[in-house]
Scaffold this active site. Structure first.
Site, mmCIF file in Angstrom:
data_model
loop_
_atom_site.group_PDB
_atom_site.id
_atom_site.type_symbol
_atom_site.label_atom_id
_atom_site.label_comp_id
_atom_site.label_asym_id
_atom_site.label_seq_id
_atom_site.Cartn_x
_atom_site.Cartn_y
_atom_site.Cartn_z
ATOM 1 N N CYS A 72 0.858 -1.169 0.000
ATOM 2 C CA CYS A 72 0.000 0.000 0.000
ATOM 3 C C CYS A 72 0.902 1.230 0.000
ATOM 4 O O CYS A 72 1.943 1.241 0.639
ATOM 5 C CB CYS A 72 -0.928 0.119 1.197
ATOM 6 N N LYS A 81 11.971 -14.689 -11.888
ATOM 7 C CA LYS A 81 11.585 -13.604 -12.802
ATOM 8 C C LYS A 81 10.462 -14.062 -13.721
ATOM 9 O O LYS A 81 9.463 -13.386 -13.889
ATOM 10 C CB LYS A 81 12.758 -13.147 -13.685
ATOM 11 N N GLU A 127 17.014 -17.298 -9.724
ATOM 12 C CA GLU A 127 16.547 -15.936 -10.015
ATOM 13 C C GLU A 127 15.849 -15.893 -11.387
ATOM 14 O O GLU A 127 14.833 -15.206 -11.544
ATOM 15 C CB GLU A 127 17.724 -14.951 -9.946
ATOM 16 N N ARG A 145 3.407 -0.361 -5.066
ATOM 17 C CA ARG A 145 3.155 -0.915 -3.739
ATOM 18 C C ARG A 145 1.814 -1.623 -3.635
ATOM 19 O O ARG A 145 1.472 -2.182 -2.591
ATOM 20 C CB ARG A 145 3.225 0.201 -2.695
ATOM 21 N N ASN A 161 -1.050 2.182 5.702
ATOM 22 C CA ASN A 161 -0.218 1.113 5.176
ATOM 23 C C ASN A 161 0.271 0.312 6.370
ATOM 24 O O ASN A 161 0.899 0.869 7.272
ATOM 25 C CB ASN A 161 0.973 1.703 4.406
ATOM 26 N N GLY A 162 -0.043 -0.995 6.369
ATOM 27 C CA GLY A 162 0.389 -1.837 7.483
ATOM 28 C C GLY A 162 -0.723 -2.772 7.884
ATOM 29 O O GLY A 162 -1.684 -2.979 7.131
ATOM 30 N N GLU A 186 7.006 -14.756 -11.879
ATOM 31 C CA GLU A 186 6.251 -13.647 -11.275
ATOM 32 C C GLU A 186 5.578 -12.742 -12.294
ATOM 33 O O GLU A 186 4.579 -12.114 -12.003
ATOM 34 C CB GLU A 186 7.087 -12.852 -10.270
ATOM 35 N N HIS A 198 16.293 -37.015 -8.770
ATOM 36 C CA HIS A 198 15.751 -37.399 -7.465
ATOM 37 C C HIS A 198 14.290 -36.994 -7.328
ATOM 38 O O HIS A 198 13.806 -36.823 -6.215
ATOM 39 C CB HIS A 198 16.610 -36.807 -6.348
HETATM 40 C C1 G6P Z 1 9.089 -8.264 -3.178
HETATM 41 C C2 G6P Z 1 9.491 -7.693 -4.522
HETATM 42 C C3 G6P Z 1 10.797 -8.312 -4.982
HETATM 43 C C4 G6P Z 1 11.877 -8.117 -3.930
HETATM 44 C C5 G6P Z 1 11.428 -8.626 -2.557
HETATM 45 C C6 G6P Z 1 12.386 -8.162 -1.469
HETATM 46 O O1 G6P Z 1 8.772 -9.599 -3.302
HETATM 47 O O2 G6P Z 1 8.480 -7.939 -5.462
HETATM 48 O O3 G6P Z 1 11.186 -7.704 -6.190
HETATM 49 O O4 G6P Z 1 13.022 -8.818 -4.312
HETATM 50 O O5 G6P Z 1 10.145 -8.089 -2.232
HETATM 51 O O6 G6P Z 1 12.326 -6.763 -1.386
HETATM 52 P P1 G6P Z 1 13.493 -5.843 -0.857
HETATM 53 O O7 G6P Z 1 12.988 -4.455 -1.040
HETATM 54 O O8 G6P Z 1 13.685 -6.205 0.587
HETATM 55 O O9 G6P Z 1 14.697 -6.148 -1.665
#
Ligand code: G6P
Length: 616
Positions: A2, A495, A491, A27, A100-101, A498, A514
């Site tokens: 948020c 990518k 990674e 956000r 936010n929270g 997501e 396995h």
């Molecule tokens: C979310 C984002 C990612 C990010 C992760 C950690 O999942 O979508 O892109 O790697 O949070 O966020 P940070 O700001 O702590 O790197």
């Protein structure tokens, strides 16, 4: 998650709030809303879905208010509908809140208020906050025997509001950053913060609140990062901050300059594409900044004496950067490193003491799980070092040492350039550690910079065209590799999954047999990463095992004479084995981006995800 904003000044507040919100949409984009005050009365406008829906509903209206708050939502409590959208108001229309929270004890407060006759309109914890604050304000009023007056016509003093706000936050458990407008007070926004990020921005004759500094780009140039437990209010020329004892806090503004082009799309259609292309400059900028600011030299060598133990904690992509650092530290310096997902670390009773050196990696510096781990490490007496990308983030303010990454604002939810910047910062740290420990390593930052410069124009968009068409409708894709290549595969798989919504799973190549080999058939696509010269034969064996089951292997590798063994090879530059992460990630990121757009998805705003995860 948020995003929240607030504006008070001489200009029209709503368009400014919308503009600032657009930089916070990463956000959350389940709904968006604004509240503003006009002639003492509160008005709200909310829409489900992305900010553009709210923008369209307001674009032809001129709203004569110079005080507005706004919100973009990532739903936690209650489905993404209009009732649950923020701002939330109390049942008498006394105030409006953006939040936010998570208010963890919202349900018990809600039941208590219902028993007292308060009527609720949404499923959100934010409405509970709004109703509780209004109740606390009015309880005071009743006490003063003014209860015959209609509540929303009463003008509360700022002092009364602050007292009621303080009482409210004492009653609420959890994380919150709130901005509040109160009927009858035209040019003032109240705020409170605990654990979720909130920044005050100052411009000429105007003041702002926002969840992060880039949201205020072009509007404010001086910033204050509000501390946990602080509350107060902003007016156009006045900022008042209190601690939780309601004593005045003297605040010091920080000057932060962000260039406009950093948060504009420019020639690109999507931020993700722009940010993939900025990978090389992020690496260079990170190394330059670390050297220029001499940040590593501030970390005292004595913490690495005797019995020191190293820990890395992070989430998501940042954790994947940490995995590479662990690999290189152990491989090159022969120093063991513990690594944990932040969400696991905090509950596993980690073994930490004054000899522990904890590295926290976070693009935003606001990820709730990682922040909790910082606090835990501090309680145990460990040294805390943060690798962060957003200046003035909460993590920066609570750790012992900061190693800044120089990726600049990263807007797309899926992290790309920040990953490379994190790697560059971690490699710089490893170089420094090697000097302290008097160990030899086979790389230095100069080599990394040269490599970034040399290969910055490497373009994979065309060579991936055919592959993208073939894999875009797959349900499942496997990624394999060994050693560093497995970490890159992790990674690459993250990518693709997501932003394409294809199930992707990364495996150490040797683990295939396995279990997962049982799922391979002649419709399967497997992405194999092979950059480590000592592992060519081993990984090739696994590729043969896949070929025998009919899988189509897409190989990401610099090595020649392998093409005949795979369905398709994407060639990458042949560099020092330890530095391959700096060149192997771009084709993986580009593949994910291209699959996403070929499916007509929005790569910048994947469903259900947010860039900054400020809830547990
Ligand atoms: C979310 C984002 C990612 C990010 C992760 C950690 O999942 O979508 O892109 O790697 O949070 O966020 P940070 O700001 O702590 O790197």
């Amino acid at each position: 998650m948020c995003g929240i904003v607030g504006y008070v000044g001489d200009r029209l507040g709503v368009p400014i709030a919308l503009k600032c919100l657009s930089a916070l949409e990463y956000r959350g984009y389940d709904s968006a809303g604004v509240a503003y005050i006009d002639n003492g009365k509160i008005y709200t406008e909310k829409r489900v879905g992305k900010l553009v829906n709210l923008y369209n509903s307001l674009k032809n209206k001129i709203i004569p208010s110079s005080c507005a708050i706004g919100h973009t939502r990532w739903a936690t409590h209650g489905e993404p509908n209009k009732n649950n959208a923020h701002p939330q108001t109390d049942c008498n229309g006394i105030l409006a809140v953006v939040h936010n929270g998570i208010i963890e004890n919202f349900d018990s407060i809600k039941q208590d208020l219902i028993a007292k006759g308060v009527k609720f309109n949404s499923d959100t914890d934010t409405e509970v906050f709004a109703q509780l604050l209004a109740y606390n304000l009015c309880a005071k009023l009743m006490h003063n025997t003014m209860h015959n007056t209609a509540h929303n016509t009463i003008k509360f003093s700022k002092k009364t509001i602050i007292k009621a706000l303080n009482k409210t936050i004492q009653q609420c458990e959890g994380a919150y950053a709130v901005a509040i407008v109160v009927a009858g007070i035209d040019d003032c926004i109240f705020f409170a913060k605990n654990k979720s990020p909130l920044i005050i921005g100052k411009g000429e004759e105007e003041s702002y609140l926002a969840s992060d500094t880039p949201a205020l780009l072009g509007f404010a140039n001086k910033f204050y990062s509000i501390k946990d437990g602080e509350l107060g209010y902003i007016e156009k020329n006045k900022i008042v901050v209190f601690n939780d004892n309601l004593e005045n806090v003297k605040i010091k503004f920080q000057q932060i300059t962000i260039k406009t082009e950093q948060v504009m799309l420019g020639e690109f259609k999507h931020f993700m594409h722009k940010e993939i292309e900025q990978g090389a400059s992020s690496i260079i900028e990170t190394i330059d900044r670390i050297k220029k600011l001499k940040v590593l030299q501030k970390i005292p060598p004595k913490i690495f004496e005797d019995k020191f133990n190293l820990h890395i904690t992070a989430c998501g992509t940042a954790l994947h950067a940490g995995l590479i650092a662990k690999y290189i530290i152990e491989n090159q310096l022969r120093v063991p490193v513990d690594l944990d997902y932040a969400s696991e670390f905090r509950y596993k009773k980690p073994i930490l003491d004054a000899h522990s050196v904890c590295l926290f990696i976070s693009q935003s510096g606001e990820t709730a799980d990682t922040l909790s781990c910082v606090e835990l490490a501090k309680q145990k007496g460990a040294t805390t070092i943060a690798f962060t990308n957003v200046p003035a983030s909460r993590m920066e303010s609570i750790v012992d040492f900061v190693v800044p990454t120089g990726a600049g604002p990263e807007i797309a939810v899926a992290s790309t350039k920040a990953y490379l910047a994190q790697l560059a910062a971690l490699y710089a740290f490893i170089e420094y550690l090697a000097i302290i420990l008097k160990k030899e390593i086979k790389f230095n930052c100069g080599m990394i910079k040269n490599l970034a410069l040399k290969y910055s124009h490497q373009d994979y968009t065309k060579v991936l065209d055919d592959i993208v068409e073939e894999i875009k409708n797959e349900e499942s894709i496997y990624f394999i590799g060994r050693g560093v290549d497995y970490l890159l595969a992790l990674e690459g798989a993250l990518k693709l999954k997501e932003i394409s919504y294809i199930h992707c799973e990364a495996l150490p190549a040797g683990e295939l047999k396995h279990g997962s080999l049982a799922l391979i058939n002649n419709n399967s696509f497997v992405v194999a990463v092979l950059t480590q010269s000592n592992l060519i034969e081993k990984t090739l064996n696994n590729i043969h095992e896949l070929n025998s089951r009919g899988a189509k292997v897409i190989l990401i590798s610099p090595f020649t004479n392998l093409e005949n063994f795979v369905y398709k090879q994407i060639y990458i530059p042949n560099v020092n084995d330890l530095l391959t992460p700096f060149v192997a990630m771009k084709p993986l990121q580009t593949l994910a981006y291209k699959v996403s757009i070929s499916k007509n998805l929005d790569p910048d705003k994947p469903r259900n995800l947010a860039k900054s995860v400020t809830v547990e």
